[in-house]
Design an enzyme around this catalytic site. Sequence first.
Site, PDB file in Angstrom:
ATOM      1  N   GLU A  49       0.740  -1.056   0.112  1.00 35.66           N
ATOM      2  CA  GLU A  49      -0.087   0.145   0.122  1.00 35.66           C
ATOM      3  C   GLU A  49       0.866   1.246  -0.076  1.00 35.66           C
ATOM      4  OE1 GLU A  49      -4.286  -0.144   1.977  1.00 35.66           O
ATOM      5  OE2 GLU A  49      -2.835   1.131   3.286  1.00 35.66           O
ATOM      6  N   ASP A  96      -3.285  10.338  11.195  1.00 32.83           N
ATOM      7  CA  ASP A  96      -2.072   9.638  11.272  1.00 32.83           C
ATOM      8  C   ASP A  96      -1.306  10.048  12.355  1.00 32.83           C
ATOM      9  OD1 ASP A  96      -1.993   7.960   9.146  1.00 32.83           O
ATOM     10  OD2 ASP A  96      -1.408   9.457   7.759  1.00 32.83           O
TER      11      ASP A  96
END
Length: 304
Positions: A46, A57
Amino acid sequence: MPDTAFFTARPDARPHLALFLNAGDPPGHLADLAHLLDEEGVDVLELAVPFPHSPTDGPVIRRSADRALAAGTTLDTVLAELADLRPQLRNLKIALLADWSHSLRHRDPAEAAHAIAAAGADALLVHALPPRLRPAWQQALCEAALPQVATCYPTSTPEVLTAAARDAHGAYVYLVAHYGRSGTAPAQGHHTLAATVAALRAAAPATPVAVGFGVKSAADLDAVAAAGADAAIVGSAAVARIETALTEGRDATQALRALLHDLRPPGPPQPATAGRTTTTGTTTGTGTTTTGATATRTTTTLAR
């Protein structure tokens, strides 16, 4: 049984494995890292086009993105590297992750989709795509024959889960295990996602389900398998190994190899659990989630 066209069939009960990495961290090493993953039997890379200030994040992936951006990594540089790399890979598939605002906002969907497909990406996850633009992007991806990775959460409504499972036809659904920062896991463990996995299965039996966020050990992979998912996505743990290697002046490729061996230690895997798809297989399970790139809630988290 989910379509194995995206995930190569496995002879055991272990889940398929996807690794998240930011392109450009470290710069100039994408080919080395991808060849390692291919050699070690990882199913999917990915590959993120780095973008700044991701609200979901954790610090590990944020620092990685900042390093890659400082090195000049853009969507165009990533596609150029990918086009060179793609013919050299044997089995590794690449799901490109691109943030709409940072990388795609000023690009025509049809032109961008064709460029990404031509570079060799096997699927695309558009991060934080505004709902009003989803029909145009879905049409563009369809015309480019580029499958999309759809995202969802355990808290997603049944309608969102159904949309995610169906929109991910040809790729996989990314079930974000925990609504929070990347690197964090569900308080009760990944095995508790069985109901959500089953709901996704019921909506689109042929679409594989991959679980990410907080997956960082062999035990976590076993828990993902116990939930009935087809694949586990490892992100922060992989990026952290690379960061530590860079800090200590060690080889990032070998650091990543050590992680892969930790994730898949020698010896027999845990027995297959009801809900897990095997290569001979039937599936069971139970599930519920939310989709970002494809349904009512815009997903700004990704599988890491």
